[in-house]
Design a protein around this motif. Structure first.
Motif, PDB file in Angstrom:
ATOM      1  N   SER A 208      33.409 -16.645  22.547  1.00  8.09           N
ATOM      2  CA  SER A 208      33.747 -15.324  23.085  1.00  8.09           C
ATOM      3  C   SER A 208      32.794 -14.950  24.209  1.00  8.09           C
ATOM      4  N   ARG A 214      32.934 -10.482  31.376  1.00 11.44           N
ATOM      5  CA  ARG A 214      34.358 -10.443  31.720  1.00 11.44           C
ATOM      6  C   ARG A 214      34.650  -9.369  32.762  1.00 11.44           C
ATOM      7  N   GLU A 245      40.216 -27.271  29.119  1.00  9.63           N
ATOM      8  CA  GLU A 245      40.464 -25.847  29.335  1.00  9.63           C
ATOM      9  C   GLU A 245      41.898 -25.479  28.969  1.00  9.63           C
ATOM     10  N   ARG A 249      42.870 -22.660  26.255  1.00 13.05           N
ATOM     11  CA  ARG A 249      43.722 -21.518  26.598  1.00 13.05           C
ATOM     12  C   ARG A 249      44.945 -21.461  25.692  1.00 13.05           C
ATOM     13  N   GLY A 252      44.342 -19.698  22.662  1.00 15.13           N
ATOM     14  CA  GLY A 252      44.024 -18.287  22.787  1.00 15.13           C
ATOM     15  C   GLY A 252      42.628 -17.962  23.259  1.00 15.13           C
ATOM     16  N   ASP A 254      39.846 -17.193  25.951  1.00 14.83           N
ATOM     17  CA  ASP A 254      39.861 -16.601  27.289  1.00 14.83           C
ATOM     18  C   ASP A 254      38.972 -17.431  28.236  1.00 14.83           C
ATOM     19  N   PRO A 256      38.190 -18.302  32.081  1.00 16.04           N
ATOM     20  CA  PRO A 256      38.474 -17.792  33.430  1.00 16.04           C
ATOM     21  C   PRO A 256      39.240 -18.808  34.267  1.00 16.04           C
ATOM     22  N   HIS A 257      40.242 -18.333  34.996  1.00 12.28           N
ATOM     23  CA  HIS A 257      41.016 -19.192  35.886  1.00 12.28           C
ATOM     24  C   HIS A 257      40.353 -19.240  37.260  1.00 12.28           C
TER      25      HIS A 257
END
Length: 258
Positions: A208, A214, A245, A249, A252, A254, A256-257
């Protein structure tokens, strides 16, 4: 009989140079004596006392700009001022000790930029048989992580320490090291990515990202600089990271793209 000392004699008796005596005169710490009938300035006992006092305070670390006030202070003010000088000297000593500790670590090169806990993790890589080049890349990634994402550095280290304590994960990391020389389209990369994702997801709490990270408008850029470090030199490694990655994803997480 001529009484008093020449400036050269006064300097020698006080344990300083003639240049220092003249500097004290310019700062007003010691008054210049009057010239005698032969044109020489003669230093008497009171001049010598002042000169010795000024030199002693300066040698003790009192800034010259403060020496004059100290010499003219009453006993209570003198003690209070010396206490203040002592506190500043103590702070300076602590700073110098810290700098010396840094110098002692310079032999470790870039490890100077990492805390001891991170250096211990790097040593563990070497103990487990990873090559020097691989350890160097991990070291660079840790340096970047500490600088670019300080909010997640501790959790990043915790995850790494757990991984290094898991023999199965260590074998996967060694396989990743070997895979760097493979073709980017090698189907075995999918298998490795799936196995890595399963291992990472077993400790999902370490994945997390803090809210403050974020919320950064450049969070994806910072993440990419770390997680995709040196991938331009190893296309297969870039492909493996991409697959990992994607797996995370899909579960679930998170990520970063870019």
């Amino acid at each position: 009989m001529v009484y008093g000392l020449t400036i050269g004699q006064a300097a020698a008796f006080a344990g300083v140079t003639v240049k220092t005596v003249r500097h004290y005169h310019r700062l007003g710490l010691v008054d210049e004596p009057e010239r005698d009938s032969s044109g020489y300035r003669r230093y008497g006992s009171s001049d010598m006392l002042r000169l010795v006092q000024a030199r002693t305070l300066a040698d003790a670390g009192v800034p010259l700009a403060e020496v004059g006030d100290l010499l003219d202070a009453d006993p209570e003010q003198f003690v209070s001022a010396l206490d203040d000088v002592e506190r500043r000297l103590t702070d300076r000593i602590d700073e110098l000790i810290a700098r010396r500790a840094v110098l002692h670590r310079l032999a470790a090169g870039d490890r100077l930029l990492l805390p001891e806990r991170a250096c211990a993790a790097l040593d563990r890589f070497a103990e487990l048989g990873f090559g020097a080049d691989y350890v160097a890349i991990q070291q660079e990634a840790l340096i970047l992580a500490r600088a670019l994402v300080p909010e997640v550095f501790d959790s990043f280290l915790s995850q790494l320490e757990r991984q290094l304590g898991d023999p199965q994960y260590v074998e996967l990391m060694k396989l990743c090291q070997e895979a760097e020389s493979w073709d980017p389209d090698d189907p075995r990369l999918d298998e490795i990515a799936s196995a890595l994702a399963a291992k990472v997801l077993a400790n999902r709490e370490l994945l997390s990202l803090p809210a403050e990270f974020r919320a950064r408008p450049d969070a994806a850029t910072r993440y990419g600089l770390i997680n995709h470090h040196r991938e331009d030199q190893a296309p297969a490694a870039a492909r493996l990271t991409e697959l990992l990655e994607a797996n995370l994803r899909a579960a679930g997480v998170d990520i970063p793209h870019q």
